[in-house]
Enzyme design. Structure first.
Site, short mmCIF file in Angstrom:
data_model
loop_
_atom_site.label_atom_id
_atom_site.label_comp_id
_atom_site.label_asym_id
_atom_site.label_seq_id
_atom_site.Cartn_x
_atom_site.Cartn_y
_atom_site.Cartn_z
N ARG A 146 -8.90 -3.19 -4.41
CA ARG A 146 -9.16 -3.99 -3.22
C ARG A 146 -10.29 -3.32 -2.47
O ARG A 146 -10.19 -2.14 -2.11
CB ARG A 146 -7.91 -4.10 -2.34
CG ARG A 146 -8.17 -4.93 -1.07
CD ARG A 146 -6.90 -5.33 -0.36
NE ARG A 146 -6.18 -6.37 -1.09
CZ ARG A 146 -5.43 -7.31 -0.52
NH1 ARG A 146 -5.33 -7.37 0.80
NH2 ARG A 146 -4.79 -8.20 -1.25
N TYR B 255 -9.40 2.36 5.35
CA TYR B 255 -8.69 3.55 4.87
C TYR B 255 -9.67 4.50 4.19
O TYR B 255 -10.87 4.26 4.16
CB TYR B 255 -7.52 3.13 3.98
CG TYR B 255 -6.49 2.31 4.74
CD1 TYR B 255 -5.96 2.77 5.95
CD2 TYR B 255 -6.09 1.06 4.30
CE1 TYR B 255 -5.05 2.02 6.67
CE2 TYR B 255 -5.18 0.29 5.01
CZ TYR B 255 -4.67 0.78 6.20
OH TYR B 255 -3.77 0.03 6.93
N GLN C 86 -0.14 -1.04 -5.19
CA GLN C 86 -1.42 -0.71 -4.58
C GLN C 86 -1.37 0.75 -4.13
O GLN C 86 -0.52 1.13 -3.32
CB GLN C 86 -1.68 -1.63 -3.39
CG GLN C 86 -3.07 -1.51 -2.80
CD GLN C 86 -3.24 -2.44 -1.60
OE1 GLN C 86 -2.60 -2.25 -0.58
NE2 GLN C 86 -4.10 -3.45 -1.75
N ALA D 255 0.84 -1.20 0.00
CA ALA D 255 0.00 0.00 0.00
C ALA D 255 0.88 1.25 0.00
O ALA D 255 1.74 1.42 0.87
CB ALA D 255 -0.91 -0.01 1.22
#
Length: 380
Positions: free
Chosen positions: A232, A184, A102, A59
Protein backbone atom coordinates in the site's frame (compact mmCIF):
# COMPACT_ATOMS: atom_id res chain seq x y z
CA UNK A 1 -25.86 -14.85 -15.70
CA UNK A 2 -24.31 -11.41 -16.13
CA UNK A 3 -20.67 -11.18 -17.22
CA UNK A 4 -18.99 -9.04 -14.59
CA UNK A 5 -15.38 -7.87 -14.52
CA UNK A 6 -15.63 -7.20 -10.78
CA UNK A 7 -16.60 -10.83 -10.21
CA UNK A 8 -13.95 -12.30 -12.50
CA UNK A 9 -10.87 -14.05 -11.04
CA UNK A 10 -7.46 -12.43 -10.83
CA UNK A 11 -4.00 -13.88 -10.22
CA UNK A 12 -1.65 -12.26 -7.70
CA UNK A 13 1.65 -14.07 -7.88
CA UNK A 14 0.87 -17.71 -7.17
CA UNK A 15 -2.49 -16.86 -5.62
CA UNK A 16 -5.76 -16.61 -7.54
CA UNK A 17 -8.66 -14.61 -6.12
CA UNK A 18 -12.18 -15.67 -7.08
CA UNK A 19 -13.16 -12.03 -7.60
CA UNK A 20 -11.64 -8.55 -7.40
CA UNK A 21 -13.20 -7.42 -4.12
CA UNK A 22 -10.90 -7.24 -1.09
CA UNK A 23 -11.78 -6.66 2.54
CA UNK A 24 -9.46 -3.77 3.35
CA UNK A 25 -7.20 -3.80 6.43
CA UNK A 26 -9.02 -2.08 9.29
CA UNK A 27 -7.29 -1.17 12.55
CA UNK A 28 -9.25 -2.42 15.56
CA UNK A 29 -7.03 -1.28 18.47
CA UNK A 30 -8.00 -4.34 20.55
CA UNK A 31 -4.70 -6.24 20.77
CA UNK A 32 -2.84 -6.87 24.04
CA UNK A 33 0.92 -6.31 23.59
CA UNK A 34 0.37 -6.93 19.90
CA UNK A 35 -1.50 -10.21 20.39
CA UNK A 36 -4.84 -10.87 18.68
CA UNK A 37 -7.77 -11.91 20.84
CA UNK A 38 -11.43 -12.83 20.72
CA UNK A 39 -12.36 -9.47 19.18
CA UNK A 40 -10.15 -10.25 16.16
CA UNK A 41 -11.67 -13.72 15.92
CA UNK A 42 -15.16 -12.28 15.65
CA UNK A 43 -14.19 -9.25 13.53
CA UNK A 44 -12.39 -11.31 10.90
CA UNK A 45 -14.77 -14.24 11.24
CA UNK A 46 -17.69 -12.17 9.96
CA UNK A 47 -15.81 -11.77 6.67
CA UNK A 48 -14.94 -15.47 6.30
CA UNK A 49 -18.35 -16.08 4.72
CA UNK A 50 -18.42 -12.80 2.80
CA UNK A 51 -17.42 -14.32 -0.57
CA UNK A 52 -14.86 -11.54 -1.08
CA UNK A 53 -11.81 -12.38 -3.15
CA UNK A 54 -9.53 -11.90 -0.15
CA UNK A 55 -9.58 -10.49 3.37
CA UNK A 56 -6.69 -8.48 4.79
CA UNK A 57 -5.79 -8.28 8.47
CA UNK A 58 -5.22 -4.81 9.87
CA UNK A 59 -1.94 -2.88 9.90
CA UNK A 60 0.38 -4.97 12.06
CA UNK A 61 3.56 -3.71 13.69
CA UNK A 62 6.76 -5.56 12.86
CA UNK A 63 8.24 -4.51 16.20
CA UNK A 64 6.72 -3.45 19.51
CA UNK A 65 7.79 0.16 19.01
CA UNK A 66 6.46 0.08 15.46
CA UNK A 67 2.82 0.00 16.55
CA UNK A 68 0.56 3.02 16.18
CA UNK A 69 -1.04 2.59 19.61
CA UNK A 70 -0.65 0.16 22.51
CA UNK A 71 -3.80 -1.55 21.19
CA UNK A 72 -2.44 -2.23 17.72
CA UNK A 73 -1.77 -5.70 16.39
CA UNK A 74 1.83 -6.91 16.16
CA UNK A 75 3.78 -9.83 14.76
CA UNK A 76 7.06 -9.44 16.63
CA UNK A 77 6.98 -12.16 19.28
CA UNK A 78 6.09 -15.82 19.78
CA UNK A 79 3.02 -14.74 21.76
CA UNK A 80 1.86 -12.57 18.84
CA UNK A 81 2.43 -15.42 16.43
CA UNK A 82 0.52 -17.98 18.52
CA UNK A 83 -2.41 -15.64 19.03
CA UNK A 84 -2.69 -14.81 15.34
CA UNK A 85 -2.32 -18.47 14.34
CA UNK A 86 -5.40 -19.26 16.44
CA UNK A 87 -7.46 -16.65 14.59
CA UNK A 88 -6.21 -17.63 11.12
CA UNK A 89 -6.69 -21.34 11.81
CA UNK A 90 -10.37 -20.85 12.65
CA UNK A 91 -10.83 -18.56 9.62
CA UNK A 92 -9.41 -21.22 7.34
CA UNK A 93 -11.60 -23.99 8.76
CA UNK A 94 -14.74 -22.30 7.45
CA UNK A 95 -13.61 -20.82 4.13
CA UNK A 96 -11.21 -21.31 1.23
CA UNK A 97 -11.01 -17.53 0.77
CA UNK A 98 -7.42 -16.26 1.03
CA UNK A 99 -6.47 -14.14 4.01
CA UNK A 100 -3.47 -11.81 4.18
CA UNK A 101 -1.87 -9.32 6.52
CA UNK A 102 -0.60 -5.76 6.24
CA UNK A 103 2.85 -5.31 7.81
CA UNK A 104 4.06 -1.88 8.79
CA UNK A 105 5.92 0.43 11.14
CA UNK A 106 4.29 3.60 12.46
CA UNK A 107 7.49 5.63 12.87
CA UNK A 108 6.79 9.11 14.22
CA UNK A 109 3.01 8.44 14.27
CA UNK A 110 3.50 5.70 16.86
CA UNK A 111 3.13 5.80 20.65
CA UNK A 112 -0.32 7.35 20.24
CA UNK A 113 -3.49 7.14 22.28
CA UNK A 114 -6.43 5.29 20.77
CA UNK A 115 -8.37 7.40 18.24
CA UNK A 116 -11.43 7.63 20.50
CA UNK A 117 -9.16 8.83 23.31
CA UNK A 118 -7.91 11.74 21.23
CA UNK A 119 -5.00 10.10 19.38
CA UNK A 120 -2.33 12.36 20.88
CA UNK A 121 1.15 11.11 21.73
CA UNK A 122 1.81 9.02 24.84
CA UNK A 123 4.79 9.65 27.06
CA UNK A 124 6.88 6.74 28.30
CA UNK A 125 5.29 7.23 31.72
CA UNK A 126 1.84 6.81 30.15
CA UNK A 127 2.82 3.54 28.48
CA UNK A 128 4.28 5.03 25.33
CA UNK A 129 7.71 4.71 23.76
CA UNK A 130 10.35 6.70 21.90
CA UNK A 131 9.59 6.90 18.17
CA UNK A 132 11.82 7.00 15.09
CA UNK A 133 11.57 8.52 11.65
CA UNK A 134 13.60 9.59 8.64
CA UNK A 135 14.33 12.89 10.44
CA UNK A 136 13.65 14.35 13.87
CA UNK A 137 10.47 16.11 12.75
CA UNK A 138 7.39 15.56 14.98
CA UNK A 139 4.04 14.53 13.52
CA UNK A 140 2.25 17.39 15.30
CA UNK A 141 2.31 19.40 18.50
CA UNK A 142 0.78 16.51 20.43
CA UNK A 143 3.60 14.04 19.67
CA UNK A 144 7.23 14.14 20.78
CA UNK A 145 9.94 14.58 18.16
CA UNK A 146 11.19 11.21 16.86
CA UNK A 147 14.81 10.13 16.67
CA UNK A 148 16.31 10.13 13.19
CA UNK A 149 17.15 6.55 12.23
CA UNK A 150 20.81 5.65 11.87
CA UNK A 151 22.15 2.74 9.84
CA UNK A 152 21.88 0.32 12.79
CA UNK A 153 18.25 1.30 13.29
CA UNK A 154 17.45 0.86 9.62
CA UNK A 155 19.05 -2.58 9.60
CA UNK A 156 17.02 -3.55 12.68
CA UNK A 157 13.75 -2.52 11.06
CA UNK A 158 14.65 -4.22 7.79
CA UNK A 159 15.22 -7.47 9.73
CA UNK A 160 11.97 -6.96 11.62
CA UNK A 161 9.97 -6.89 8.39
CA UNK A 162 11.66 -10.08 7.18
CA UNK A 163 11.13 -11.77 10.55
CA UNK A 164 7.45 -10.80 10.57
CA UNK A 165 7.08 -12.27 7.07
CA UNK A 166 8.55 -15.56 8.32
CA UNK A 167 6.03 -15.55 11.18
CA UNK A 168 3.20 -14.77 8.73
CA UNK A 169 4.24 -17.76 6.65
CA UNK A 170 4.22 -20.06 9.69
CA UNK A 171 0.81 -18.73 10.71
CA UNK A 172 -0.51 -19.84 7.30
CA UNK A 173 -1.33 -16.48 5.74
CA UNK A 174 -1.76 -16.31 1.98
CA UNK A 175 -0.65 -12.74 1.31
CA UNK A 176 1.47 -9.96 2.78
CA UNK A 177 1.00 -6.26 2.08
CA UNK A 178 3.79 -3.82 2.89
CA UNK A 179 2.32 -0.69 4.48
CA UNK A 180 4.22 2.26 3.00
CA UNK A 181 1.44 4.85 3.08
CA UNK A 182 -0.67 6.96 5.45
CA UNK A 183 2.24 8.88 6.91
CA UNK A 184 3.86 5.86 8.56
CA UNK A 185 7.59 5.16 8.63
CA UNK A 186 8.28 4.15 5.03
CA UNK A 187 6.13 6.98 3.74
CA UNK A 188 8.10 9.31 6.04
CA UNK A 189 11.21 8.44 4.03
CA UNK A 190 9.44 8.97 0.69
CA UNK A 191 8.16 12.47 1.38
CA UNK A 192 10.51 15.47 1.42
CA UNK A 193 8.21 17.12 3.94
CA UNK A 194 9.46 14.73 6.64
CA UNK A 195 12.69 13.42 5.13
CA UNK A 196 15.22 16.21 5.71
CA UNK A 197 18.29 13.96 5.53
CA UNK A 198 21.48 14.99 3.76
CA UNK A 199 22.90 11.47 3.39
CA UNK A 200 22.17 8.86 0.72
CA UNK A 201 18.66 8.36 2.16
CA UNK A 202 17.49 11.93 1.62
CA UNK A 203 17.30 14.68 -0.96
CA UNK A 204 16.70 13.26 -4.42
CA UNK A 205 13.77 10.98 -5.23
CA UNK A 206 16.17 8.08 -5.72
CA UNK A 207 17.63 8.65 -2.26
CA UNK A 208 14.25 9.07 -0.55
CA UNK A 209 13.04 5.79 -2.03
CA UNK A 210 16.24 3.93 -1.12
CA UNK A 211 15.25 2.73 2.37
CA UNK A 212 11.59 1.89 1.54
CA UNK A 213 12.74 -0.17 -1.46
CA UNK A 214 15.44 -1.79 0.65
CA UNK A 215 12.78 -2.93 3.13
CA UNK A 216 10.57 -4.01 0.24
CA UNK A 217 13.38 -6.14 -1.17
CA UNK A 218 14.00 -7.78 2.21
CA UNK A 219 10.31 -8.62 2.44
CA UNK A 220 10.31 -10.01 -1.11
CA UNK A 221 13.27 -12.26 -0.25
CA UNK A 222 11.49 -13.53 2.87
CA UNK A 223 8.06 -14.17 1.36
CA UNK A 224 7.38 -17.20 -0.89
CA UNK A 225 6.62 -16.55 -4.54
CA UNK A 226 3.67 -18.96 -4.51
CA UNK A 227 1.83 -16.55 -2.23
CA UNK A 228 0.86 -12.94 -2.93
CA UNK A 229 2.96 -9.90 -2.08
CA UNK A 230 1.74 -6.34 -2.44
CA UNK A 231 2.23 -2.86 -1.04
CA UNK A 232 0.00 0.00 0.00
CA UNK A 233 1.58 3.22 -1.16
CA UNK A 234 0.51 6.84 -0.90
CA UNK A 235 -0.65 9.06 -3.70
CA UNK A 236 0.46 12.70 -3.63
CA UNK A 237 0.62 14.06 -0.08
CA UNK A 238 -1.75 16.91 -0.76
CA UNK A 239 0.31 19.43 1.22
CA UNK A 240 2.89 21.95 -0.03
CA UNK A 241 6.37 20.47 -0.14
CA UNK A 242 5.08 16.91 0.05
CA UNK A 243 5.50 13.92 -2.23
CA UNK A 244 4.00 14.05 -5.72
CA UNK A 245 2.31 11.56 -8.03
CA UNK A 246 5.69 11.21 -9.77
CA UNK A 247 7.12 9.94 -6.47
CA UNK A 248 4.24 7.47 -6.22
CA UNK A 249 4.81 6.20 -9.75
CA UNK A 250 8.56 5.83 -9.19
CA UNK A 251 7.92 3.90 -5.97
CA UNK A 252 5.48 1.56 -7.74
CA UNK A 253 7.94 1.01 -10.59
CA UNK A 254 10.64 0.10 -8.07
CA UNK A 255 8.31 -2.38 -6.37
CA UNK A 256 7.47 -3.93 -9.72
CA UNK A 257 11.18 -4.38 -10.47
CA UNK A 258 11.67 -6.10 -7.10
CA UNK A 259 8.88 -8.54 -7.94
CA UNK A 260 5.79 -7.27 -6.12
CA UNK A 261 2.47 -8.59 -7.38
CA UNK A 262 0.31 -5.51 -6.84
CA UNK A 263 0.10 -2.05 -5.32
CA UNK A 264 -2.80 -0.42 -3.53
CA UNK A 265 -2.76 3.35 -4.02
CA UNK A 266 -4.20 5.14 -1.02
CA UNK A 267 -3.84 8.40 0.88
CA UNK A 268 -3.55 9.16 4.58
CA UNK A 269 -2.56 11.77 7.07
CA UNK A 270 1.08 12.76 6.77
CA UNK A 271 0.85 15.72 9.18
CA UNK A 272 -1.37 16.28 12.18
CA UNK A 273 -4.76 17.78 11.42
CA UNK A 274 -4.63 16.95 7.70
CA UNK A 275 -8.07 16.48 6.16
CA UNK A 276 -9.16 15.27 2.74
CA UNK A 277 -12.20 16.22 0.70
CA UNK A 278 -13.63 12.75 0.18
CA UNK A 279 -16.17 11.58 -2.37
CA UNK A 280 -16.82 8.19 -4.01
CA UNK A 281 -13.67 7.11 -5.83
CA UNK A 282 -11.73 10.25 -4.91
CA UNK A 283 -8.42 8.36 -4.83
CA UNK A 284 -8.91 6.45 -8.06
CA UNK A 285 -7.22 9.01 -10.36
CA UNK A 286 -3.95 8.36 -8.52
CA UNK A 287 -4.34 4.60 -8.79
CA UNK A 288 -5.21 4.89 -12.47
CA UNK A 289 -2.12 7.04 -13.08
CA UNK A 290 0.10 4.41 -11.43
CA UNK A 291 -1.49 1.57 -13.38
CA UNK A 292 -1.15 3.45 -16.66
CA UNK A 293 2.48 4.44 -16.06
CA UNK A 294 3.78 1.12 -14.69
CA UNK A 295 1.42 -1.57 -15.97
CA UNK A 296 1.34 -2.96 -12.46
CA UNK A 297 -1.72 -4.72 -11.06
CA UNK A 298 -3.39 -2.01 -9.01
CA UNK A 299 -5.96 -1.90 -6.24
CA UNK A 300 -8.17 1.13 -5.69
CA UNK A 301 -9.69 2.47 -2.47
CA UNK A 302 -11.64 5.51 -1.34
CA UNK A 303 -15.37 5.46 -0.51
CA UNK A 304 -16.13 2.67 -2.96
CA UNK A 305 -19.53 1.58 -1.62
CA UNK A 306 -21.79 1.27 -4.67
CA UNK A 307 -21.51 -2.05 -6.57
CA UNK A 308 -22.25 -0.48 -9.94
CA UNK A 309 -19.51 2.08 -9.40
CA UNK A 310 -17.07 -0.67 -8.37
CA UNK A 311 -17.99 -2.64 -11.49
CA UNK A 312 -17.57 0.39 -13.72
CA UNK A 313 -14.07 1.35 -12.56
CA UNK A 314 -12.76 -2.21 -12.83
CA UNK A 315 -14.45 -2.81 -16.19
CA UNK A 316 -13.02 0.47 -17.52
CA UNK A 317 -9.49 -0.56 -16.53
CA UNK A 318 -8.98 2.26 -14.04
CA UNK A 319 -7.97 -0.33 -11.43
CA UNK A 320 -7.77 -4.11 -11.33
CA UNK A 321 -9.29 -4.57 -7.86
CA UNK A 322 -11.13 -2.61 -5.20
CA UNK A 323 -10.59 -2.73 -1.44
CA UNK A 324 -13.53 -1.85 0.79
CA UNK A 325 -13.44 -1.06 4.52
CA UNK A 326 -16.40 0.90 5.91
CA UNK A 327 -18.74 -0.71 3.39
CA UNK A 328 -17.93 -4.09 4.95
CA UNK A 329 -18.27 -2.76 8.49
CA UNK A 330 -21.76 -1.55 7.63
CA UNK A 331 -22.64 -4.69 5.65
CA UNK A 332 -20.49 -7.84 5.99
CA UNK A 333 -22.65 -9.32 3.18
CA UNK A 334 -21.66 -6.54 0.77
CA UNK A 335 -20.46 -9.05 -1.83
CA UNK A 336 -23.67 -11.07 -1.74
CA UNK A 337 -25.76 -7.93 -2.25
CA UNK A 338 -23.42 -6.63 -4.96
CA UNK A 339 -23.72 -9.90 -6.87
CA UNK A 340 -27.51 -9.77 -6.63
CA UNK A 341 -27.67 -6.16 -7.84
CA UNK A 342 -25.26 -6.84 -10.70
CA UNK A 343 -27.14 -9.97 -11.74
CA UNK A 344 -24.26 -12.30 -10.91
CA UNK A 345 -25.06 -15.80 -9.68
CA UNK A 346 -23.15 -16.54 -6.48
CA UNK A 347 -23.53 -19.74 -4.45
CA UNK A 348 -24.76 -19.33 -0.88
CA UNK A 349 -23.30 -21.52 1.87
CA UNK A 350 -25.84 -24.34 2.36
CA UNK A 351 -26.31 -23.25 5.96
CA UNK A 352 -27.41 -19.78 4.73
CA UNK A 353 -29.44 -20.98 1.76
CA UNK A 354 -32.63 -19.81 3.44
CA UNK A 355 -31.57 -16.18 2.86
CA UNK A 356 -30.95 -16.67 -0.87
CA UNK A 357 -33.29 -14.27 -2.73
CA UNK A 358 -33.91 -17.07 -5.24
CA UNK A 359 -35.79 -19.06 -2.57
CA UNK A 360 -36.71 -16.50 0.12
CA UNK A 361 -39.93 -14.68 -0.57
CA UNK A 362 -39.14 -12.11 2.11
CA UNK A 363 -35.81 -11.05 0.58
CA UNK A 364 -35.38 -7.25 0.43
CA UNK A 365 -35.95 -5.83 -3.04
CA UNK A 366 -32.76 -4.50 -4.60
CA UNK A 367 -32.88 -3.15 -8.17
CA UNK A 368 -31.12 -5.28 -10.75
CA UNK A 369 -30.52 -2.36 -13.09
CA UNK A 370 -27.79 0.18 -12.65
CA UNK A 371 -28.80 3.58 -11.31
CA UNK A 372 -27.49 6.55 -13.18
CA UNK A 373 -25.39 8.46 -13.36
CA UNK A 374 -22.71 6.52 -11.48
CA UNK A 375 -20.51 8.54 -9.14
CA UNK A 376 -17.44 9.86 -10.90
CA UNK A 377 -13.95 9.59 -9.48
CA UNK A 378 -12.91 13.04 -8.34
CA UNK A 379 -9.43 14.28 -9.15
CA UNK A 380 -7.42 15.68 -6.25
Amino acid sequence: MTVSKLFSPIALGGLTLANRIVVSPMCQYRAVDGAAGDWHMVHLGQFALSNAGMAMIEATGVERDGRITPGCLGLYSDDCERALERVVSVFKTVTAMPIGIQLGHAGRKGSSRLPWEGGHGLSVGEGGWATVSASAVPYDGRHAAPDALDEDGMERIERAFADAAARAQRVGLDAVELHAAHGYLLHQFVTPLVNRRDDRYGGSRENRLRFPLRVAAALRAAWPRERALGARINGPDGVPGGATIEDTIAFAAGLKDIGYDYVCVSMGSLVGGQRFEASPGYLLPHAEAVRRATGMTTMGVGMIVDPFFAESVVAAGKVDMVAIARGFLEDPRWVWHAAERLGVTMPFPPEYRGADPAVWQGAPHRPLIAPGPWPQAKAS
